[in-house]
Structure formats: C-alpha cells, structure tokens
Design a protein around this motif. Structure first.
Motif, mmCIF file in Angstrom:
data_model
loop_
_atom_site.group_PDB
_atom_site.id
_atom_site.type_symbol
_atom_site.label_atom_id
_atom_site.label_comp_id
_atom_site.label_asym_id
_atom_site.label_seq_id
_atom_site.Cartn_x
_atom_site.Cartn_y
_atom_site.Cartn_z
ATOM 1 N N SER A 149 -4.807 0.608 7.201
ATOM 2 C CA SER A 149 -4.057 1.150 8.204
ATOM 3 C C SER A 149 -5.441 1.893 8.870
ATOM 4 C CB SER A 149 -3.570 2.494 7.856
ATOM 5 O OG SER A 149 -2.312 2.415 7.011
ATOM 6 N N ARG A 150 -6.198 1.742 8.729
ATOM 7 C CA ARG A 150 -7.313 1.855 9.441
ATOM 8 C C ARG A 150 -7.977 0.838 9.936
ATOM 9 N NH1 ARG A 150 -8.941 5.513 5.023
ATOM 10 N NH2 ARG A 150 -10.441 3.419 4.595
ATOM 11 N N ARG A 151 -7.555 -0.466 8.867
ATOM 12 C CA ARG A 151 -8.249 -2.166 9.692
ATOM 13 C C ARG A 151 -7.667 -2.404 11.146
ATOM 14 N NH1 ARG A 151 -13.066 -4.398 7.506
ATOM 15 N NH2 ARG A 151 -13.563 -3.491 5.703
ATOM 16 N N TYR A 152 -6.267 -2.445 10.610
ATOM 17 C CA TYR A 152 -5.235 -2.849 11.709
ATOM 18 C C TYR A 152 -3.915 -1.970 11.674
ATOM 19 C CZ TYR A 152 -7.678 -7.076 9.662
ATOM 20 O OH TYR A 152 -9.008 -7.698 9.085
ATOM 21 N N PRO A 153 -4.881 -0.969 12.319
ATOM 22 C CA PRO A 153 -3.255 0.283 12.686
ATOM 23 C C PRO A 153 -2.263 -0.586 13.323
ATOM 24 C CG PRO A 153 -5.308 0.146 14.341
ATOM 25 C CD PRO A 153 -5.757 -0.731 13.089
ATOM 26 N N GLY A 154 -2.240 -1.968 14.438
ATOM 27 C CA GLY A 154 -0.994 -1.950 15.193
ATOM 28 C C GLY A 154 -0.565 -3.241 14.160
ATOM 29 N N THR A 155 -0.706 -3.267 13.022
ATOM 30 C CA THR A 155 0.282 -4.294 12.766
ATOM 31 C C THR A 155 1.288 -3.885 11.423
ATOM 32 O OG1 THR A 155 -1.146 -4.211 10.519
ATOM 33 C CG2 THR A 155 -1.605 -5.933 12.157
ATOM 34 N N LYS A 156 2.190 -5.243 11.797
ATOM 35 C CA LYS A 156 3.858 -4.516 10.314
ATOM 36 C C LYS A 156 3.435 -4.190 9.109
ATOM 37 C CE LYS A 156 4.359 -8.887 9.553
ATOM 38 N NZ LYS A 156 5.947 -10.288 9.362
ATOM 39 N N TYR A 157 2.077 -4.673 8.570
ATOM 40 C CA TYR A 157 1.465 -4.652 7.136
ATOM 41 C C TYR A 157 1.330 -2.738 7.825
ATOM 42 C CZ TYR A 157 1.824 -8.567 7.122
ATOM 43 O OH TYR A 157 2.411 -10.394 7.213
ATOM 44 N N ALA A 158 0.473 -2.151 8.541
ATOM 45 C CA ALA A 158 -0.188 -1.004 8.481
ATOM 46 C C ALA A 158 1.201 0.434 8.313
ATOM 47 C CB ALA A 158 -0.395 -1.017 9.743
ATOM 48 N N ALA A 159 2.014 -0.454 9.349
ATOM 49 C CA ALA A 159 3.295 0.847 9.709
ATOM 50 C C ALA A 159 3.802 1.282 7.895
ATOM 51 C CB ALA A 159 4.270 0.127 10.535
ATOM 52 N N ASP A 160 4.011 0.034 7.067
ATOM 53 C CA ASP A 160 4.318 -0.060 5.669
ATOM 54 C C ASP A 160 3.645 0.341 5.174
ATOM 55 O OD1 ASP A 160 6.493 -0.577 3.871
ATOM 56 O OD2 ASP A 160 5.119 -1.961 2.860
ATOM 57 N N ALA A 161 2.386 0.369 5.598
ATOM 58 C CA ALA A 161 1.369 1.177 4.573
ATOM 59 C C ALA A 161 1.548 2.767 4.312
ATOM 60 C CB ALA A 161 0.318 0.685 5.144
ATOM 61 N N ARG A 162 1.456 2.954 6.053
ATOM 62 C CA ARG A 162 1.652 4.433 6.058
ATOM 63 C C ARG A 162 3.004 5.171 5.650
ATOM 64 N NH1 ARG A 162 -0.604 2.630 11.487
ATOM 65 N NH2 ARG A 162 1.486 1.734 12.070
ATOM 66 N N LEU A 163 4.318 4.482 5.736
ATOM 67 C CA LEU A 163 5.125 4.865 4.553
ATOM 68 C C LEU A 163 5.113 5.051 3.481
ATOM 69 C CD1 LEU A 163 7.995 3.130 6.357
ATOM 70 C CD2 LEU A 163 7.410 5.634 6.703
ATOM 71 N N LYS A 164 4.407 4.272 2.715
ATOM 72 C CA LYS A 164 4.020 4.111 1.186
ATOM 73 C C LYS A 164 2.675 5.677 1.201
ATOM 74 C CE LYS A 164 4.473 -0.109 0.007
ATOM 75 N NZ LYS A 164 6.255 -0.039 0.916
ATOM 76 N N ILE A 165 1.555 5.796 1.692
ATOM 77 C CA ILE A 165 0.301 6.442 2.063
ATOM 78 C C ILE A 165 1.160 8.073 1.588
ATOM 79 C CG2 ILE A 165 -1.010 7.821 2.809
ATOM 80 C CD1 ILE A 165 -2.039 5.151 4.503
ATOM 81 N N ASP A 166 2.170 7.825 2.299
ATOM 82 C CA ASP A 166 3.341 9.434 2.374
ATOM 83 C C ASP A 166 3.731 9.746 0.751
ATOM 84 O OD1 ASP A 166 2.350 9.971 4.435
ATOM 85 O OD2 ASP A 166 4.298 9.874 6.312
ATOM 86 N N LEU A 167 4.223 8.446 0.653
ATOM 87 C CA LEU A 167 4.777 8.751 -1.325
ATOM 88 C C LEU A 167 3.466 8.809 -2.336
ATOM 89 C CD1 LEU A 167 7.314 6.072 -0.340
ATOM 90 C CD2 LEU A 167 8.140 8.457 -0.840
ATOM 91 N N VAL A 168 3.121 7.992 -1.940
ATOM 92 C CA VAL A 168 1.356 8.138 -2.681
ATOM 93 C C VAL A 168 1.209 9.641 -2.824
ATOM 94 C CG1 VAL A 168 -1.265 7.495 -2.958
ATOM 95 C CG2 VAL A 168 1.139 5.576 -2.687
#
Length: 270
Positions: A149-168
């Motif tokens: 999320s920090r390295r590539y905040p504007g990518t679709k991968y970061a968007a999914d990562a942010r959702l998963k961070i909440d779950l983690v």
C-alpha cells in the motif's frame, strides 16, 4: 481465493503445436527436473500449457527451468513471476514468496513489481490461522500488505490490500481478546486489562472494540479502580450505546451510584 495474473504476464508467444511435443512431458517428475537443454520458446510454452491445464506443480518447475537454462533471456523475467504464480496456485507459499522476492531483487523497478509485492502479501494472507494459533504469519501478512500500500498506493493491488489490512487487523484484535479473556477467567485482572486496553488503543476500528471496553469495565472494577471503569463504560456508551456490551457495562456500574452513566438504549445484538 485465486487471482488472475495480469494480462502482460500471461501472454506467451504464439508457438506452433510442434513445440508442445511429448518430449517435454517426459521430463515431469515429483522432484527437480533433470537438465535437458531446450530452446526457451519450447520451455515457456510447455510451462504455460501446464498452467492452463491446472498442473501447477509441473508448470512451476518448468518456469523455473526457463530461468535456469536461459537466465539472460527476456523470458526468464516473465518465467520468474509466472513460476511464483504457479507455486501460489499450488499452495506452495514458501516457494512462491521466494520466487517473487527473487524477482524483486533482480528487477526492483520493473512494471510488474507491484504484482510481485501483491503475490507475496497474498501468500502470507492465505496462511493466516485461527486466533487460537500463533499469529506470526498474520503479522507478516499485515507487514507485506502495508508495504504494498505504501509503495504503490494508486494500484488496484493496493486497493485490495487495504481491504485485507482491515480484515487482518480484526484478526489480530481477536487474538488479543482471546488472551485477555483467558487471563480474566484466571483472575489475572491486570494482565487481562492490558490486553483489552491494547485492543482499544491499537485496533479501535475493529469489531472487537465494544467488547474490549466492556471487559475493561469488568477488569478495572475487579482491580478496585472504579473511576477507570467508569471512563471505559462512558466511552462505550458514547460510541456503542445500543449494544448489549454497553447494557452489561451499565449494569456493572449500577453498584457505583456515584459513577453516573446514561441509561442504555434498547439493546441490539452486540
């Protein structure tokens, strides 16, 4: 959860059927493939064919072979990440992480680097165990997702990562609650309160916060500090007034009439 490797990686050269000869299939084995010199097109196409037919272990071994036999070819870079993806699909997360990390070490600025970070994070994420087990992998998943999320905040991968961070984070809070309840049952009030306080301070946006505040009310009363119990119950009342957790905290504080709290609203499921 399974994810598609993005299009630029999954495309292979258009190679005739003759290249997909049975000779490559004879090299299948449960261990490492024996070294049989083959041109890069044949190796890559055969690996892609195995992947397309859900033969993930064989595909991964063949993609590794591309890198081994043709390390300076443009195919080696693609094969490295395709191999990591194949290992992921085969649930061999350690090898998938190793392959993705090797790709990043050699090609840190490559356009596919965000995906390599994403694949690494997913491998940790897939291994998260229930809250009764050690949470080292969960911490690694949180770290990997955060780095992406920090390295590539504007990518679709970061968007999914942010959702998963909440779950983690919710998962880690659940672990803290489990330990806190264990201490509370044993009458270890101070140890329990520290765990519940950690949830309130560090994981306040998770689903465990209302219970943590109610448990703090319990443990503070048991420790003989009703003023702290009243603060925890008041925060619970302000933020979660309609929960059963607040109703329970309010009832606990009724024995301390000098610690007035607003009456709970009609309780919903907490």
């Amino acid at each position: 959860m399974r994810i598609p490797l993005f299009r630029s990686l999954s495309l292979s050269l258009v190679i005739g059927a003759a290249l997909l000869s049975s000779g490559c299939a004879q090299n299948r084995s449960k261990g490492d493939l024996p070294y049989v010199a083959r041109d890069v097109g044949t190796l890559y196409a055969t690996a892609k064919n195995r992947l397309d037919h859900n033969q993930y272990k064989e595909a991964a071994a063949l993609f590794d072979e591309v890198e081994r036999q043709h390390p300076f070819s443009i195919w080696a870079r693609r094969a490295q990440l395709m191999g990591a993806f194949s290992y992921y699909l085969d649930a061999d997360y350690t090898k998938s992480i190793d392959s993705a990390q090797r790709f990043l070490a050699v090609h840190p600025g490559n356009r596919d680097a965000p995906y390599a970070y994403y694949l690494t994070a997913l491998c940790y994420y897939e291994q998260i165990s229930d809250v009764t087990r050690d949470q080292k992998i969960t911490e690694q998943a949180l770290s990997a997702l955060g780095e992406l999320s920090r390295r590539y905040p504007g990518t679709k991968y970061a968007a999914d990562a942010r959702l998963k961070i909440d779950l983690v984070r919710d998962h880690l809070a659940g672990k803290e609650m489990e330990i806190g309840r264990f201490y509370e049952k044993r009458g270890q009030w101070l140890a329990a309160s520290l765990r519940f306080r950690h949830v309130v301070d560090e994981y306040q946006s998770t689903t465990h916060t209302p219970e943590a505040l109610m448990r703090l009310t319990e443990t503070y009363l048991a420790l003989g500090v009703p003023a702290e119990a009243q603060r925890a119950a008041a925060v619970l009342g302000v933020n979660y007034p309609g929960t059963t957790w607040y109703a329970r905290a309010y009832k606990l504080m009724e024995s301390h009439p000098d610690r007035a709290l607003p009456a709970p609203k009609l309780a919903s499921s907490g």
